[in-house]
Design a protein around this motif. Structure first.
Motif, mmCIF file in Angstrom:
data_model
loop_
_atom_site.group_PDB
_atom_site.id
_atom_site.type_symbol
_atom_site.label_atom_id
_atom_site.label_comp_id
_atom_site.label_asym_id
_atom_site.label_seq_id
_atom_site.Cartn_x
_atom_site.Cartn_y
_atom_site.Cartn_z
ATOM 1 N N LYS A 22 -28.015 0.672 -41.738
ATOM 2 C CA LYS A 22 -28.990 0.116 -42.683
ATOM 3 C C LYS A 22 -28.398 -1.116 -43.389
ATOM 4 C CE LYS A 22 -32.653 -0.094 -45.320
ATOM 5 N NZ LYS A 22 -33.045 1.010 -46.203
ATOM 6 N N ARG A 23 -27.111 -1.062 -43.725
ATOM 7 C CA ARG A 23 -26.463 -2.209 -44.361
ATOM 8 C C ARG A 23 -26.472 -3.416 -43.425
ATOM 9 N NH1 ARG A 23 -23.747 -0.811 -48.978
ATOM 10 N NH2 ARG A 23 -23.443 1.429 -49.299
ATOM 11 N N LYS A 24 -26.188 -3.180 -42.158
ATOM 12 C CA LYS A 24 -26.171 -4.288 -41.196
ATOM 13 C C LYS A 24 -27.561 -4.886 -41.026
ATOM 14 C CE LYS A 24 -24.669 -5.540 -36.534
ATOM 15 N NZ LYS A 24 -25.873 -6.316 -36.258
ATOM 16 N N GLU A 25 -28.587 -4.025 -40.946
ATOM 17 C CA GLU A 25 -29.962 -4.518 -40.819
ATOM 18 C C GLU A 25 -30.354 -5.337 -42.045
ATOM 19 O OE1 GLU A 25 -32.296 -1.045 -40.226
ATOM 20 O OE2 GLU A 25 -31.822 -0.866 -38.083
ATOM 21 N N SER A 26 -29.998 -4.866 -43.236
ATOM 22 C CA SER A 26 -30.309 -5.609 -44.463
ATOM 23 C C SER A 26 -29.585 -6.947 -44.481
ATOM 24 C CB SER A 26 -29.908 -4.786 -45.693
ATOM 25 O OG SER A 26 -30.624 -3.574 -45.742
ATOM 26 N N ARG A 27 -28.332 -6.952 -44.052
ATOM 27 C CA ARG A 27 -27.547 -8.192 -44.029
ATOM 28 C C ARG A 27 -28.141 -9.187 -43.041
ATOM 29 N NH1 ARG A 27 -22.547 -10.068 -45.473
ATOM 30 N NH2 ARG A 27 -21.583 -11.551 -44.059
ATOM 31 N N ASP A 28 -28.582 -8.682 -41.880
ATOM 32 C CA ASP A 28 -29.197 -9.570 -40.882
ATOM 33 C C ASP A 28 -30.487 -10.193 -41.410
ATOM 34 O OD1 ASP A 28 -27.155 -9.006 -39.146
ATOM 35 O OD2 ASP A 28 -28.255 -7.460 -38.047
ATOM 36 N N LYS A 29 -31.149 -9.496 -42.329
ATOM 37 C CA LYS A 29 -32.371 -10.033 -42.933
ATOM 38 C C LYS A 29 -32.074 -10.945 -44.124
ATOM 39 C CE LYS A 29 -35.156 -5.981 -41.718
ATOM 40 N NZ LYS A 29 -35.905 -4.813 -42.257
ATOM 41 N N GLY A 30 -30.794 -11.098 -44.454
ATOM 42 C CA GLY A 30 -30.425 -11.934 -45.597
ATOM 43 C C GLY A 30 -30.452 -11.198 -46.911
ATOM 44 N N GLN A 31 -30.601 -9.871 -46.875
ATOM 45 C CA GLN A 31 -30.640 -9.075 -48.097
ATOM 46 C C GLN A 31 -29.215 -8.645 -48.432
ATOM 47 O OE1 GLN A 31 -33.322 -5.880 -47.185
ATOM 48 N NE2 GLN A 31 -35.095 -7.209 -47.002
ATOM 49 N N VAL A 32 -28.572 -9.422 -49.299
ATOM 50 C CA VAL A 32 -27.186 -9.160 -49.679
ATOM 51 C C VAL A 32 -27.050 -9.274 -51.191
ATOM 52 C CG1 VAL A 32 -26.143 -9.911 -47.490
ATOM 53 C CG2 VAL A 32 -26.650 -11.597 -49.269
ATOM 54 N N ALA A 33 -25.970 -8.704 -51.700
ATOM 55 C CA ALA A 33 -25.686 -8.815 -53.138
ATOM 56 C C ALA A 33 -25.151 -10.212 -53.427
ATOM 57 C CB ALA A 33 -24.672 -7.750 -53.548
ATOM 58 N N LYS A 34 -25.948 -10.994 -54.123
ATOM 59 C CA LYS A 34 -25.576 -12.385 -54.362
ATOM 60 C C LYS A 34 -26.119 -12.831 -55.717
ATOM 61 C CE LYS A 34 -26.460 -17.019 -52.611
ATOM 62 N NZ LYS A 34 -27.198 -17.819 -51.625
ATOM 63 N N ASN A 113 -20.608 -19.219 -52.080
ATOM 64 C CA ASN A 113 -21.430 -18.351 -51.230
ATOM 65 C C ASN A 113 -20.574 -17.505 -50.306
ATOM 66 O OD1 ASN A 113 -24.533 -18.661 -51.346
ATOM 67 N ND2 ASN A 113 -23.782 -20.730 -51.647
ATOM 68 N N TYR A 114 -19.550 -18.130 -49.710
ATOM 69 C CA TYR A 114 -18.661 -17.389 -48.800
ATOM 70 C C TYR A 114 -17.913 -16.300 -49.559
ATOM 71 C CZ TYR A 114 -15.047 -16.408 -45.374
ATOM 72 O OH TYR A 114 -14.200 -15.770 -44.499
ATOM 73 N N LEU A 115 -17.542 -16.594 -50.802
ATOM 74 C CA LEU A 115 -16.825 -15.619 -51.614
ATOM 75 C C LEU A 115 -17.668 -14.380 -51.864
ATOM 76 C CD1 LEU A 115 -14.037 -15.541 -53.081
ATOM 77 C CD2 LEU A 115 -15.237 -16.230 -55.148
ATOM 78 N N GLN A 116 -18.989 -14.546 -51.938
ATOM 79 C CA GLN A 116 -19.867 -13.414 -52.248
ATOM 80 C C GLN A 116 -20.298 -12.639 -51.006
ATOM 81 O OE1 GLN A 116 -22.843 -14.112 -55.640
ATOM 82 N NE2 GLN A 116 -22.446 -16.183 -54.936
ATOM 83 N N VAL A 117 -20.714 -13.342 -49.957
ATOM 84 C CA VAL A 117 -21.318 -12.660 -48.803
ATOM 85 C C VAL A 117 -20.584 -12.906 -47.500
ATOM 86 C CG1 VAL A 117 -23.588 -12.724 -49.882
ATOM 87 C CG2 VAL A 117 -22.926 -14.568 -48.345
ATOM 88 N N GLY A 118 -19.529 -13.729 -47.515
ATOM 89 C CA GLY A 118 -18.843 -14.027 -46.266
ATOM 90 C C GLY A 118 -19.674 -14.967 -45.400
#
Length: 359
Positions: A22-34, A113-118
């Motif tokens: 689920k985390r990977k799917e959310s990340r692929d959709k751009g849903q990240v903690a930022k 941005n890289y510092l937060q989400v890679g």
């Protein structure tokens, strides 16, 4: 009176942490903690730090533009060629001043941005979706807890930034009041230094607020991607397969493997038994094999079935309890007989060959 409760309601509550899938799917959709505050704070900090190094160069460039304009351009004839030349010269001078600052701001934005989400590329996040312009959902977003939190954050930032800026101005109030007495060059330097101090003060404040905001965004993100117990079960079924179907597939595979094994028993040279609890079928061809090979084995019911098939196909069975147990525990189907059992197996095969008049 008795109240009936729908247990499905409890299974739909999102109380479980998100799975890696689920985390990977959310990340692929751009849903990240930022947090956008982190970007703003880093850009301000890097830009105003850069002013400490390129400030003198920028002020010299601005002064040269002003001096050249008053000394040269005011005396030029107003023609199309002269206007074009002036435009190109001003553009070049502006680029020389602004380009380094914009480049540093870009690097700071990328770094924050890289510092937060890679490293993340999420094309789905910029896809056109009609639900984004749905007025009902838009109203829900405006009048939501998240919107209230963002409003309070903005007000807090405005107040704190105002306090920091006013404090710095108050410290330098005497110099500001005497600004009209300075020369142009000293006045520009004074205003520039004051601007840098205010910018750095605000940037440090925003970094502190950005850390708090990032922690909140991370908490909010974790809350939004939580799963219900039913979601976890459904995901497990999708990735691992339905346990009932998997058990049926494994049962079918066992049956097919058993069938193939039983088809090999008639080809055996000998079946070594316990006599009823263990049975191991061996085959040896000295022209193709370096050692005898186990082609079937089993215990209890399977052992009895192997013995039965061997008898129906005139395969000799030999009772040797220690050897049968040892072959069953130390060898697998398709493996050669273990080296430590060569002598015992050779004696059994020699006995079989004598019976069959092969020696």
């Amino acid at each position: 009176m008795y109240l009936s409760l729908d247990l499905q309601y409890f299974s739909q509550e999102k109380t479980e942490k998100a799975t890696p899938k689920k985390r990977k799917e959310s990340r692929d959709k751009g849903q990240v903690a930022k947090s956008t505050d982190v970007n703003t704070a880093f850009i301000l900090l890097f830009v105003f730090l850069s002013f400490l190094f390129i400030g003198p160069f920028a002020s010299e460039q601005l002064l040269s533009i002003m001096g050249f304009s008053f000394q040269e351009y005011l005396l030029l004839e107003l023609t199309e060629e002269n206007v074009q030349a002036m435009f190109l010269e001003y553009t070049y001078q502006a680029v020389m001043v602004v380009a380094p600052i914009m480049f540093i701001a870009m690097i700071a934005g990328i770094f924050s941005n890289y510092l937060q989400v890679g490293f993340l590329i999420a094309p789905e996040a910029i896809k056109m979706k009609l639900e984004k312009i749905d007025p009902i959902k838009g109203a829900k977003r405006i009048f939501s807890i998240r919107a209230l939190v963002e409003f309070l954050k903005s007000m807090l930032k405005i107040i704190l930034v105002g306090i920091v800026s006013f404090s710095i101005l108050w410290v330098y109030i005497d110099d500001i009041l005497k600004l009209s007495m300075y020369s142009l060059k000293d006045g520009i330097r004074m205003v520039g230094n004051l601007t840098v101090y205010m910018g750095l003060g605000v940037a440090i404040l925003l970094i502190f607020l950005a850390v708090l905001d990032y922690m909140y965004q991370k908490y909010d993100h974790e809350k939004n991607i939580r799963m219900s117990k039913q979601d976890v079960k459904d995901e497990y079924k999708k990735t691992e397969g339905d346990p009932l179907i998997k058990s049926k597939i494994k049962e079918k595979q066992r049956q097919m493997a058993m069938s193939r094994m039983m088809q090999e028993v008639p080809k055996a040279d000998v079946v070594i038994t316990n006599p009823t609890h263990y049975a191991v079928a061996l085959k040896y061809d000295n022209s193709k094999m370096e050692a005898p090979v186990i082609i079937a084995k089993g215990v209890d019911y399977i052992a009895l079935k192997i013995i039965s098939i061997a008898k129906h196909n005139d395969v000799i069975t030999v009772e040797n309890r220690p050897l049968a147990r040892a072959l069953y525990s130390q060898g697998e189907i398709g493996d050669q007989v273990p080296e430590e059992l060569f002598k015992a197996v050779a004696e059994v095969l020699a006995y079989v060959y004598r019976i069959q008049n092969k020696v």
